[in-house]
Design an enzyme around this catalytic site. Structure first.
Site, PDB file in Angstrom:
ATOM      1  N   HIS A 173     -45.022 -75.734  -4.980  1.00  0.00           N
ATOM      2  CA  HIS A 173     -44.799 -77.030  -5.642  1.00  0.00           C
ATOM      3  C   HIS A 173     -45.222 -78.183  -4.738  1.00  0.00           C
ATOM      4  O   HIS A 173     -45.957 -79.078  -5.156  1.00  0.00           O
ATOM      5  CB  HIS A 173     -43.330 -77.172  -6.051  1.00  0.00           C
ATOM      6  CG  HIS A 173     -42.969 -78.541  -6.556  1.00  0.00           C
ATOM      7  ND1 HIS A 173     -43.433 -79.041  -7.760  1.00  0.00           N
ATOM      8  CD2 HIS A 173     -42.203 -79.527  -6.016  1.00  0.00           C
ATOM      9  CE1 HIS A 173     -42.967 -80.269  -7.943  1.00  0.00           C
ATOM     10  NE2 HIS A 173     -42.224 -80.590  -6.891  1.00  0.00           N
ATOM     11  N   TYR A 221     -36.714 -79.651  -1.618  1.00  0.00           N
ATOM     12  CA  TYR A 221     -38.134 -79.675  -2.005  1.00  0.00           C
ATOM     13  C   TYR A 221     -38.732 -78.424  -1.374  1.00  0.00           C
ATOM     14  O   TYR A 221     -39.652 -78.486  -0.591  1.00  0.00           O
ATOM     15  CB  TYR A 221     -38.723 -80.962  -1.419  1.00  0.00           C
ATOM     16  CG  TYR A 221     -40.097 -81.376  -1.866  1.00  0.00           C
ATOM     17  CD1 TYR A 221     -40.402 -81.557  -3.211  1.00  0.00           C
ATOM     18  CD2 TYR A 221     -41.088 -81.648  -0.930  1.00  0.00           C
ATOM     19  CE1 TYR A 221     -41.654 -81.985  -3.599  1.00  0.00           C
ATOM     20  CE2 TYR A 221     -42.350 -82.074  -1.306  1.00  0.00           C
ATOM     21  CZ  TYR A 221     -42.626 -82.247  -2.644  1.00  0.00           C
ATOM     22  OH  TYR A 221     -43.880 -82.682  -3.037  1.00  0.00           O
ATOM     23  N   THR A 280     -38.174 -78.089  -7.359  1.00  0.00           N
ATOM     24  CA  THR A 280     -38.965 -77.381  -8.366  1.00  0.00           C
ATOM     25  C   THR A 280     -39.448 -76.036  -7.825  1.00  0.00           C
ATOM     26  O   THR A 280     -39.976 -75.962  -6.720  1.00  0.00           O
ATOM     27  CB  THR A 280     -40.186 -78.241  -8.753  1.00  0.00           C
ATOM     28  OG1 THR A 280     -39.715 -79.530  -9.097  1.00  0.00           O
ATOM     29  CG2 THR A 280     -40.950 -77.628  -9.907  1.00  0.00           C
ATOM     30  N   LYS A 317     -35.647 -90.370 -11.131  1.00  0.00           N
ATOM     31  CA  LYS A 317     -34.913 -89.104 -11.083  1.00  0.00           C
ATOM     32  C   LYS A 317     -33.468 -89.238 -11.550  1.00  0.00           C
ATOM     33  O   LYS A 317     -32.895 -88.280 -12.072  1.00  0.00           O
ATOM     34  CB  LYS A 317     -34.891 -88.581  -9.640  1.00  0.00           C
ATOM     35  CG  LYS A 317     -36.250 -88.272  -9.080  1.00  0.00           C
ATOM     36  CD  LYS A 317     -36.746 -86.936  -9.591  1.00  0.00           C
ATOM     37  CE  LYS A 317     -38.032 -86.553  -8.900  1.00  0.00           C
ATOM     38  NZ  LYS A 317     -38.415 -85.179  -9.206  1.00  0.00           N
ATOM     39  N   ASP A 373     -34.074 -80.882 -13.340  1.00  0.00           N
ATOM     40  CA  ASP A 373     -34.091 -82.194 -12.688  1.00  0.00           C
ATOM     41  C   ASP A 373     -35.096 -83.095 -13.404  1.00  0.00           C
ATOM     42  O   ASP A 373     -36.251 -83.216 -12.998  1.00  0.00           O
ATOM     43  CB  ASP A 373     -34.471 -81.997 -11.213  1.00  0.00           C
ATOM     44  CG  ASP A 373     -34.327 -83.272 -10.415  1.00  0.00           C
ATOM     45  OD1 ASP A 373     -33.582 -84.168 -10.857  1.00  0.00           O
ATOM     46  OD2 ASP A 373     -34.964 -83.377  -9.349  1.00  0.00           O
ATOM     47  N   GLU A 432     -38.089 -80.383 -14.219  1.00  0.00           N
ATOM     48  CA  GLU A 432     -38.306 -79.634 -12.978  1.00  0.00           C
ATOM     49  C   GLU A 432     -37.410 -78.407 -13.045  1.00  0.00           C
ATOM     50  O   GLU A 432     -36.197 -78.528 -13.196  1.00  0.00           O
ATOM     51  CB  GLU A 432     -37.991 -80.486 -11.742  1.00  0.00           C
ATOM     52  CG  GLU A 432     -39.024 -81.581 -11.527  1.00  0.00           C
ATOM     53  CD  GLU A 432     -38.903 -82.315 -10.196  1.00  0.00           C
ATOM     54  OE1 GLU A 432     -37.785 -82.342  -9.620  1.00  0.00           O
ATOM     55  OE2 GLU A 432     -39.920 -82.861  -9.733  1.00  0.00           O
ATOM     56  N   ARG A 473     -52.457 -86.662  -2.748  1.00  0.00           N
ATOM     57  CA  ARG A 473     -53.006 -87.013  -1.440  1.00  0.00           C
ATOM     58  C   ARG A 473     -54.309 -86.277  -1.132  1.00  0.00           C
ATOM     59  O   ARG A 473     -54.938 -86.542  -0.120  1.00  0.00           O
ATOM     60  CB  ARG A 473     -51.988 -86.685  -0.338  1.00  0.00           C
ATOM     61  CG  ARG A 473     -50.860 -87.694  -0.214  1.00  0.00           C
ATOM     62  CD  ARG A 473     -49.977 -87.355   0.954  1.00  0.00           C
ATOM     63  NE  ARG A 473     -49.355 -86.045   0.793  1.00  0.00           N
ATOM     64  CZ  ARG A 473     -48.197 -85.839   0.145  1.00  0.00           C
ATOM     65  NH1 ARG A 473     -47.564 -86.859  -0.375  1.00  0.00           N
ATOM     66  NH2 ARG A 473     -47.697 -84.635   0.025  1.00  0.00           N
ATOM     67  N   GLU A 515     -35.315 -75.794 -11.555  1.00  0.00           N
ATOM     68  CA  GLU A 515     -34.626 -75.630 -10.277  1.00  0.00           C
ATOM     69  C   GLU A 515     -33.392 -74.758 -10.467  1.00  0.00           C
ATOM     70  O   GLU A 515     -32.931 -74.519 -11.583  1.00  0.00           O
ATOM     71  CB  GLU A 515     -34.192 -76.999  -9.713  1.00  0.00           C
ATOM     72  CG  GLU A 515     -35.348 -77.994  -9.615  1.00  0.00           C
ATOM     73  CD  GLU A 515     -35.050 -79.224  -8.755  1.00  0.00           C
ATOM     74  OE1 GLU A 515     -34.082 -79.189  -7.956  1.00  0.00           O
ATOM     75  OE2 GLU A 515     -35.789 -80.221  -8.885  1.00  0.00           O
TER      76      GLU A 515
HETATM   77 MN    MN Z   1     -36.238 -82.152  -8.124  1.00  0.00          MN
END
Ligand code: MN
Length: 413
Positions: free
Chosen positions: A130, A125, A347, A250, A230, A196, A139, A198
């Site tokens: 991202h 991550y 990502t 996922k 992803d 995503e 949040r 990646e």
């Molecule tokens: Mn991912």
């Protein structure tokens, strides 16, 4: 380097690249190959013709339906093979030249297969942009990045069984979501399937349980890179991810590009990553240019559209954490790694809105639809859309590319 073979100027598969894959053609069984221009060098046949004579390669390594045994032979062998192919591609008196009818297979006649048996899959991550975008949406601005994020490369363990090769359709998943916070969850097809963008690296060397890989040696353990989509179901993810992270949102599928581009091929495209502040702990420190300038893009091709629409342009070099840091962190507790394991970047988003690597970010949580070339709009991926990711490096007229990973999304069953 100049080859006797006609290699299109804009080909991802120049003589400087020579990525590995597994392919089949006609009635032939899957075997190892190297991409060059619009052709694939049949390594099984090249071996039999003596192209690799005097390089220490056991018999039948290129006859296998995955590259794991070849990868396990180690970098000195991979480098010798790379050098030999480059020499033979330049030399009009070489075995490769003489036997080109048998050794070079036109790409359009070949089917590609998953290039490695993937033991374990980890998803990082590692894009600050991202993680910040997702944090803001879920949040709020104040808590966008969690306190740990700049101290360690956050990751979760994914599932290897559902990683598929480019061209394999993925079906829209069924699952639980909770569209209304005041009502119980519902079950049905995901309403928010997303990609995503990646890049993943493939492990090239085993470690023992208990062994750590320090950052300065981490690249010795990386065979090469592929593009990685992803696939994600955002509505399922939102409901299930607390407190252990993503699960069914996922693991219904991830897609990879068929050609593994080696670190040797990427060497001339090394570049510096973002500055890391606060300073990272000593076991995560790296020196020099430890990432690569890989240009990335994502396009969507709706079912009846005449042409695809590029929705994102990003770059591998934007990632905050580099691969050496990811691998050092992954093994710092003694967790062992095995040849064929796949570790994805997370990502890859840049700082501008057109560089965001998911529909979640591009549409800012489905608030700003994207218009396709056929006039239709998207806030997520529709049934029968094809998602296409591409990646390449280019410098001083030399191009090293990944080709593409393209996937059709099928309706839920
Ligand atoms: Mn991912």
């Amino acid at each position: 380097m100049q080859s006797w073979l006609d290699i299109p100027q804009n080909s991802d598969f120049s003589i400087y690249n020579l990525p590995y894959g597994i392919f089949s053609y006609g009635k032939k069984k899957p075997r190892a190959g190297v991409a060059i221009g619009n052709f694939i060098i049949d390594l099984k046949r090249a071996y039999k013709k003596g192209v690799f004579e005097d390089i220490k390669i056991p018999k039948k390594v290129f006859d296998k339906p995955v590259l794991n045994d070849y990868i396990r032979l180690g970098k000195p062998v991979h480098r010798a093979v790379r050098k030999r192919l480059q020499e033979q591609l330049q030399d009009p008196t070489s075995l490769l030249f003489h036997h080109q009818q048998k050794l070079l297979v036109p790409m359009e006649e070949a089917s590609m297969h998953l290039p490695v048996e993937i033991g374990d899959y980890t998803d990082f991550y590692s894009s600050e942009e991202h993680a910040t975008n997702v944090g803001k949406m879920f949040r709020g601005e104040a808590n966008a990045l969690r306190p740990n994020w700049k101290y360690l490369p956050v990751a979760y363990h994914g599932r290897a069984s559902s990683i598929v090769i480019s061209g394999t359709p993925i079906r829209r998943p069924m699952g639980q979501s909770r569209p209304n916070d005041n009502e119980p969850p519902v079950f049905g097809p995901s309403q928010a399937v997303d990609f995503e963008l990646e890049v993943a690296f493939i492990i090239g060397r085993d470690t023992e349980l208990g062994e750590r890989v320090p950052t300065e040696h981490a690249e010795d353990y990386i065979f090469g890179l592929v593009l990685f989509n992803d696939w994600s179901a955002r509505d399922l993810q939102k409901w299930e991810y607390v407190p252990l992270g993503p699960f069914l949102s996922k693991n219904f599928g991830s897609s990879i590009s068929p050609w593994i581009v080696t670190l040797d091929a990427l060497e001339s495209f090394r570049t510096q990553g973002p500055e890391q502040n606060p300073p990272v702990l000593p076991y995560l420190q790296t020196e020099g240019a430890r990432t690569f300038d890989i240009q990335l893009e994502v396009a969507i091709m709706p079912k009846r559209a005449e042409k695809e629409t590029v929705v994102c342009r990003s770059n591998f070099k934007y990632l905050y954490w580099n691969m050496a840091q990811q691998l050092a962190h992954h093994t710092v507790n003694g967790c062992n790694i095995r040849v064929g394991d796949l570790m994805a970047s997370g990502t890859i988003s840049g700082s501008t809105p057109d560089s965001f690597g998911s529909m979640l970010e591009l549409t800012w949580n489905r608030k700003n639809p994207i218009t396709m070339s056929d006039g239709s709009t998207r806030t997520a991926i529709n049934d029968l859309d094809v998602v296409i990711m591409r990646g390449h490096c280019e410098k001083d007229g030399i191009r090293v590319g990944f080709g593409k990973v393209e996937t059709l999304l099928l309706p839920a069953e």
